[in-house]
Design an enzyme around this catalytic site. Structure first.
Site, PDB file in Angstrom:
ATOM      1  N   TYR A 151      38.323  33.902 -34.531  1.00 33.35           N
ATOM      2  CA  TYR A 151      39.121  33.235 -33.506  1.00 33.35           C
ATOM      3  C   TYR A 151      38.720  31.787 -33.257  1.00 33.35           C
ATOM      4  CZ  TYR A 151      42.149  37.030 -32.077  1.00 33.35           C
ATOM      5  OH  TYR A 151      43.137  37.981 -32.050  1.00 33.35           O
ATOM      6  N   GLU A 186      29.887  62.881 -40.204  1.00 28.30           N
ATOM      7  CA  GLU A 186      31.005  61.997 -40.532  1.00 28.30           C
ATOM      8  C   GLU A 186      31.830  61.619 -39.311  1.00 28.30           C
ATOM      9  OE1 GLU A 186      35.256  61.973 -42.984  1.00 28.30           O
ATOM     10  OE2 GLU A 186      33.787  63.535 -43.426  1.00 28.30           O
ATOM     11  N   ASP A 210      33.439  66.143 -44.013  1.00 30.99           N
ATOM     12  CA  ASP A 210      34.599  66.971 -44.337  1.00 30.99           C
ATOM     13  C   ASP A 210      34.560  67.392 -45.799  1.00 30.99           C
ATOM     14  OD1 ASP A 210      35.664  66.798 -41.793  1.00 30.99           O
ATOM     15  OD2 ASP A 210      37.043  65.168 -42.269  1.00 30.99           O
TER      16      ASP A 210
END
Length: 442
Positions: free
Chosen positions: A185, A271, A323
């Protein structure tokens, strides 16, 4: 036998055959409950964990073999132009500003002599990012490309590079830290989007031979930690057993972390945030002394740095819970051997020898996860899985190969939350304790 009975018997047989192919939830739940009875007393599991922790504390750090040691020495010579791979290191503000000054002075002399100026930038092209078995991580091959202020095609990138160098110099002179978003920015019109400023920031790290944290530009807080850990964050003492369900945000300025202490037996890398919250709320770390942390998905730099530091200073084993899909394994691989976009800093960001605890593809049948809790792999999932099988770091681990092959053969995946089909606390009360008891990791 009457016709009615024969028809009933045939029907029962058909139903039984169907059940053997796709277990009903009640059958799977019954089996899941039977696993609870196989759990030994916690004292027995804790003895196993103490043995694991003891072995880890005595083992040599990854990459300490003679071949890896010689490779590391070669890589450590960051100022040696003959070195094959780029290695960056933490540097103090004075060293970094001095290097920036030298770059700017060289550019000024070139301009005054009428030659214009050009930055020599290490090329981070995909072809230069390779897995090195001796070091067990992805590294960046030392090849440079010119970034001249010469034409429309290259002038903008050279200007962005000069602007980032100027901003970093100002930040270091003030002795403050800013986020990557803050940096973007400062000159939105020039950068265009944050991906541009982020990429050049990595280029600048390579050019200066320093870690990104040495530039005092950090990412926003993302990762969290909870459990048997205390440390000082910029002088403030933090007790991670008193952080509640949400945990303590991992500081983006890892260089300000000091006084790390723990009585944990292992580190549990998770995770997703949902599994983290379950573990935190059930205070899993009190039953089995551990440190639990997550990056809530894709690993960020601060979490990777923090994990490595915990591993190095505490000398604890790291077990991973992800997962059962290709992306879970990709996330695990980033922690272990690095990401390609930050291959230049893999020496500081990787934690080798993480043990894959679960949820593994073979667990779906082993723990009889109901069919309705499994998900079919998409074509893209299958593509990613096959690509992983071709990666050198996967081929190095026979266990990973077998699990990936199982996943691709069954074309099924599952999230950690699939275990909740047996009960919301099944993860902490049965699945993980049984895994630890059986030392079921690869």
């Amino acid at each position: 036998m009457s016709e009615k009975k024969r028809r009933g018997g045939a029907g029962a047989g058909a139903a039984s055959g169907s059940a053997s192919k796709k277990p009903r939830v009640s059958t799977a739940a019954s089996y899941a409950e039977s696993l609870r009875s196989k759990l030994r007393p916690d004292a027995s599991i804790l003895a196993t964990l103490r043995s694991l922790a003891s072995a880890c504390s005595k083992s040599k750090p990854a990459g300490s073999s003679s071949s890896s040691s010689s490779a590391s020495k070669a890589l450590a010579a960051e100022d040696d132009p003959a070195a094959s791979y780029i290695v960056v290191a933490d540097q103090d503000s004075a060293s970094v500003t001095s290097r920036i000054n030298r770059l700017v002075l060289a550019a000024a002399r070139s301009i005054l002599s009428g030659r214009g100026f050009s930055f020599a930038v290490p090329s981070r092209a995909a072809s230069n990012q390779v897995y090195l078995p001796d070091l067990d991580r992805i590294v960046l091959v030392r090849r440079e490309s010119a970034r001249p202020f010469a034409n429309v095609a290259t002038a903008r990138k050279a200007t962005i590079t000069a602007r980032v160098l100027s901003l970093v110099h100002a930040v270091l002179r003030r002795g403050i830290h800013v986020t990557k978003r803050d940096l973007f920015y400062t000159d939105v019109k020039l950068f265009g989007d944050q991906a541009q400023s982020d990429a050049v920031l990595d280029d600048v790290s390579c050019m200066l031979g320093c870690t990104r944290s040495s530039l005092h530009v950090v990412a926003s807080e993302k990762g969290v930690v909870v459990g048997r850990l205390t440390f000082a964050d910029d002088g403030d003492r933090i007790d991670c057993t008193r952080m509640g369900v949400g945990g303590k945000a991992i500081p983006p300025n890892i260089d300000r972390v000091s006084g790390i202490e723990s009585d944990a037996l292992f580190i549990l890398l998770v995770e997703k945030d949902a599994a983290f919250m379950r573990l935190a709320e059930d205070r899993f770390y009190n039953r089995f002394p551990c440190i639990i942390l997550t990056a809530k998905g894709q690993p960020d730099v601060a979490t990777r740095l923090f994990l490595r530091r915990l591993k190095v200073e505490l000398k604890l084993p790291v077990l991973a819970l992800v997962d059962s899909d290709p992306y879970g394994l990709k996330i695990l691989s980033v922690y272990m051997c690095g990401s390609k976009n930050m291959s230049y800093d893999s020496a500081n960001l990787t934690t080798p020898d993480i043990k894959w605890l679960g949820v593994r593809p073979s667990d779906l049948d082993k723990y009889r996860v109901p069919e309705q809790c499994r998900l079919p792999m998409t074509d893209h999932d299958i593509k990613v899985g096959k690509e992983l099988l071709e990666e050198d770091f996967v081929k190095q681990n026979e266990g990973w190969v077998k699990e990936l092959e199982t996943m691709l053969r069954t074309r099924q995946k599952a999230e950690i939350q699939a275990l909740s089909s047996f009960g919301f606390q099944y993860l902490t009360e049965v699945y993980l304790p049984l895994k630890l008891q059986q030392q079921d990791w690869i």
